[in-house]
Write a protein that holds these residues in place. Structure first.
Motif, mmCIF file in Angstrom:
data_model
loop_
_atom_site.group_PDB
_atom_site.id
_atom_site.type_symbol
_atom_site.label_atom_id
_atom_site.label_comp_id
_atom_site.label_asym_id
_atom_site.label_seq_id
_atom_site.Cartn_x
_atom_site.Cartn_y
_atom_site.Cartn_z
ATOM 1 N N SER A 334 0.909 -1.021 -0.147
ATOM 2 C CA SER A 334 0.091 0.128 0.060
ATOM 3 C C SER A 334 0.822 1.150 -0.162
ATOM 4 O O SER A 334 2.070 1.259 -0.120
ATOM 5 C CB SER A 334 -0.958 -0.101 1.098
ATOM 6 O OG SER A 334 -1.677 1.299 1.369
ATOM 7 N N GLN A 335 0.192 2.312 0.161
ATOM 8 C CA GLN A 335 1.072 3.850 0.128
ATOM 9 C C GLN A 335 0.341 4.205 1.251
ATOM 10 O O GLN A 335 -1.005 4.203 1.889
ATOM 11 C CB GLN A 335 0.946 4.417 -1.242
ATOM 12 C CG GLN A 335 1.436 3.759 -2.339
ATOM 13 C CD GLN A 335 1.248 4.420 -3.498
ATOM 14 O OE1 GLN A 335 0.955 5.501 -3.437
ATOM 15 N NE2 GLN A 335 1.711 3.875 -4.652
ATOM 16 N N GLY A 336 0.911 5.341 1.816
ATOM 17 C CA GLY A 336 0.235 6.456 2.851
ATOM 18 C C GLY A 336 1.099 7.853 3.055
ATOM 19 O O GLY A 336 1.888 7.947 2.192
ATOM 20 N N TYR A 338 2.505 10.374 6.111
ATOM 21 C CA TYR A 338 2.693 10.870 7.525
ATOM 22 C C TYR A 338 2.462 12.542 7.458
ATOM 23 O O TYR A 338 3.654 12.935 6.713
ATOM 24 C CB TYR A 338 3.974 10.372 7.992
ATOM 25 C CG TYR A 338 4.362 10.729 9.473
ATOM 26 C CD1 TYR A 338 3.480 10.430 10.567
ATOM 27 C CD2 TYR A 338 5.310 11.771 9.681
ATOM 28 C CE1 TYR A 338 3.907 10.953 11.752
ATOM 29 C CE2 TYR A 338 5.841 12.019 10.693
ATOM 30 C CZ TYR A 338 5.071 11.714 12.067
ATOM 31 O OH TYR A 338 5.258 12.192 13.173
ATOM 32 N N LEU A 357 -1.175 7.967 7.941
ATOM 33 C CA LEU A 357 -2.608 7.591 7.279
ATOM 34 C C LEU A 357 -2.620 6.855 5.986
ATOM 35 O O LEU A 357 -1.910 7.424 5.219
ATOM 36 C CB LEU A 357 -3.528 8.925 7.105
ATOM 37 C CG LEU A 357 -4.569 8.679 6.359
ATOM 38 C CD1 LEU A 357 -5.827 7.949 7.148
ATOM 39 C CD2 LEU A 357 -5.391 9.929 5.979
ATOM 40 N N PRO A 358 -2.686 5.626 6.107
ATOM 41 C CA PRO A 358 -2.481 4.906 4.810
ATOM 42 C C PRO A 358 -3.589 5.579 3.930
ATOM 43 O O PRO A 358 -4.821 5.745 4.314
ATOM 44 C CB PRO A 358 -2.947 3.327 5.275
ATOM 45 C CG PRO A 358 -2.780 3.401 6.839
ATOM 46 C CD PRO A 358 -3.047 4.658 7.252
ATOM 47 N N ASP A 359 -3.243 5.104 2.695
ATOM 48 C CA ASP A 359 -4.375 5.313 1.611
ATOM 49 C C ASP A 359 -5.294 4.578 1.591
ATOM 50 O O ASP A 359 -5.102 3.351 1.879
ATOM 51 C CB ASP A 359 -3.531 5.476 0.290
ATOM 52 C CG ASP A 359 -2.660 6.482 -0.259
ATOM 53 O OD1 ASP A 359 -2.583 7.299 0.466
ATOM 54 O OD2 ASP A 359 -1.786 6.268 -1.138
ATOM 55 N N LEU A 361 -7.932 4.202 3.631
ATOM 56 C CA LEU A 361 -7.998 3.420 4.984
ATOM 57 C C LEU A 361 -9.189 2.611 5.027
ATOM 58 O O LEU A 361 -9.019 1.246 5.842
ATOM 59 C CB LEU A 361 -8.004 4.515 6.188
ATOM 60 C CG LEU A 361 -8.100 3.971 7.578
ATOM 61 C CD1 LEU A 361 -6.775 3.451 7.890
ATOM 62 C CD2 LEU A 361 -8.393 5.331 8.559
ATOM 63 N N SER A 364 -8.372 -0.723 3.650
ATOM 64 C CA SER A 364 -6.919 -1.123 3.856
ATOM 65 C C SER A 364 -7.148 -2.049 5.127
ATOM 66 O O SER A 364 -7.818 -1.897 6.218
ATOM 67 C CB SER A 364 -5.997 -0.208 4.117
ATOM 68 O OG SER A 364 -4.562 -0.639 4.523
ATOM 69 N N ARG A 366 -4.558 -1.975 7.072
ATOM 70 C CA ARG A 366 -3.464 -1.340 7.895
ATOM 71 C C ARG A 366 -4.036 -0.096 8.909
ATOM 72 O O ARG A 366 -5.189 0.492 8.395
ATOM 73 C CB ARG A 366 -2.335 -0.678 7.102
ATOM 74 C CG ARG A 366 -1.750 -1.423 6.106
ATOM 75 C CD ARG A 366 -0.930 -0.730 5.297
ATOM 76 N NE ARG A 366 0.053 -1.852 4.246
ATOM 77 C CZ ARG A 366 1.211 -2.383 4.727
ATOM 78 N NH1 ARG A 366 1.655 -1.758 6.022
ATOM 79 N NH2 ARG A 366 1.836 -2.959 3.985
ATOM 80 N N ALA A 368 -4.210 3.295 11.026
ATOM 81 C CA ALA A 368 -3.669 4.687 11.219
ATOM 82 C C ALA A 368 -3.071 5.155 12.540
ATOM 83 O O ALA A 368 -3.583 4.413 13.606
ATOM 84 C CB ALA A 368 -4.700 5.899 10.761
#
Length: 454
Positions: A334-336, A338, A357-359, A361, A364, A366, A368
């Motif tokens: 993924s991407q995010g 900070y 914050l992950p893209d 959210l 996902s 993952r 935050a």
């Protein structure tokens, strides 16, 4: 063309030379005070009466903070000693002992509470705290030493309890090849190599025997990374820094074997292996004349591979290391982003906020991370100080709901006279249960006490 380049070079050099003094000091550093607060507090289902003596001193480059709890059970009069059980015992009364300022002095050493510590630029170890529980409040060690502005070494050790095996240890040697030159930007280029390792084998004693609380770390948990950064611009109003970081979380063999042995305890469709991440960011500090207004901002773009979590070693890691490792299972590529923003106004109010914050959210697996920090000097006769952190967020609507993923502290005081104050101290932290796990614990402690500033 040569003339234009010469003018540009001279302008850059002049900006570095004229404003070589660091004008970004916080007005909240180096305060001296003694406080001893008498009040009542409820811990679990028991009420205690007593005080916490908390002196804080600064002598030149030296800093000292103590936290001496004197609490007595309201029902039987016995002194509460749980805070001194296990590990370093009474040494926990030293909240911190420090020398120098990190990244500002050639020698920095701190003993005690490691809250807020980070390694390098923070991708591997950031937002860290070794004091998530009163009962297992740890005394750690942090150091950062630079030799002749070229070679440096940064290290963090989480717990000077030498019983058992090695606790969390992180080290980062760094190199500034042009550190002794006067070349703008170039002289600030820094290369770092990071490594973290944890072999914590802590076990909780209970009526039924000894219960392991660190099932996966005891055989070793590790990570490594490298980074590069530089100060792009520095003058009396603005300092702009750029950095790039790569981190790899090594496969935890104990966790991998447990997945194979007990597949029913896990999502059989989830994969687990070593994971890595990459990030690049800019950090800016802006100061208006005479620190009337001081802003610190950071923005960072992050790319995550499978089985990777940025700032893996943070405050949530110390709450439950096994659970933190299990978060890596099935964590998808993924991407995010900070982001961090803080301001200091008129040297009276300091407010900071941060968000990892992950893209996408909601889609996902993952979580935050959100954090807030508030600190004021006396406004009228009132003063406030508070910190809040929450991890593993899958819904930002729950960002400020206190639960097992939260740490919080808020202190509000009112000065009665020159030497006395009253207030309320609220803590949301963790206490240990008999099975070795942690439970969320909140304390509301109204108090009246001595408060002397000098």
């Amino acid at each position: 063309m040569k003339y234009s380049c010469r003018i540009l070079w001279m302008a850059l050099l002049l900006s570095q030379m004229i404003f070589s003094q660091d004008g970004f000091e916080s007005a909240f550093e180096d305060e001296n005070n003694i406080s001893a607060n008498l009040g009542a507090t409820t811990i679990g289902d028991q009420t205690f009466i007593g005080m916490r003596v908390q002196p804080e001193f600064s002598f030149g480059k030296f800093g000292l903070g103590l936290d001496i709890p004197l609490l007595f059970n309201a029902s039987n009069g016995e002194m509460r000693t749980e805070e001194f059980n296990n590990g370093v015992g009474v040494l926990r009364m030293v909240r911190y002992l420090s020398y120098g300022k990190k990244k500002k002095d050639p020698v920095y050493v701190k003993l005690g509470d490691m809250t807020g510590e980070q390694l390098g630029y923070g991708a591997m170890l950031g937002n860290y705290s070794n004091s998530v529980s009163f009962e297992r409040r740890k005394v750690g060690l942090s150091a950062d030493v630079t030799f002749k502005e070229i070679i440096g070494l940064e290290a963090i050790y989480s717990d000077l309890n030498f019983n058992g095996s090695q606790k969390l240890f992180a080290i980062r040697p760094y190199y500034r090849p042009f550190g002794q030159t006067s070349i703008p930007i170039v002289k600030t280029i820094e290369f770092g190599l990071s490594y973290a390792s944890d072999k914590d084998d802590y076990e909780q004693s209970s009526v039924g025997g000894t219960i392991p609380s660190t099932k996966f770390t005891r055989e070793g948990n590790s990570a490594f990374g490298f980074d590069v950064g530089a100060i792009l611009l520095q003058n009396s109003l603005l300092r702009l820094t750029w950095d790039m970081q790569y981190t790899k979380l090594n496969k935890n063999e104990a966790l991998a074997n447990d997945i194979k042995t007990n597949p029913g305890n896990y999502n059989i469709n989830a994969s687990y292996d070593s994971g890595s991440g990459f990030a690049t960011g800019l950090e800016a500090q802006f100061r208006f004349v005479a620190n009337i207004f001081h802003v610190n901002a950071r923005i960072e773009r992050q790319w995550y591979e499978n089985n990777y979590i940025p700032q893996f070693f943070n405050f949530a890691y110390e709450i439950n290391k096994d659970n933190r490792l299990m978060e890596l299972i099935g964590a998808e590529k993924s991407q995010g982003i900070y982001g961090k923003l803080g301001s200091e106004i008129l040297s009276i109010v300091k407010v900071e906020g941060e968000l990892l914050l992950p893209d996408n959210l909601t889609d996902s697996n993952r979580g935050a991370i959100v954090g807030l920090n508030l600190q004021t000097k006396e406004i009228g006769k009132f003063r406030a100080r508070g910190k809040y952190l929450k991890a593993q967020l899958n819904d930002l609507g729950d960002a400020f709901k206190l639960d097992q993923r939260s740490l919080a502290n808020l202190l509000v005081t009112y000065r009665l006279n020159r030497f006395m104050e009253t207030g309320v101290d609220y803590q949301w932290t963790f206490a240990e249960k008999e099975d070795g796990s942690f439970r969320a614990l909140h304390q509301v402690r109204p108090y009246i006490g001595v408060s002397i500033k000098f």
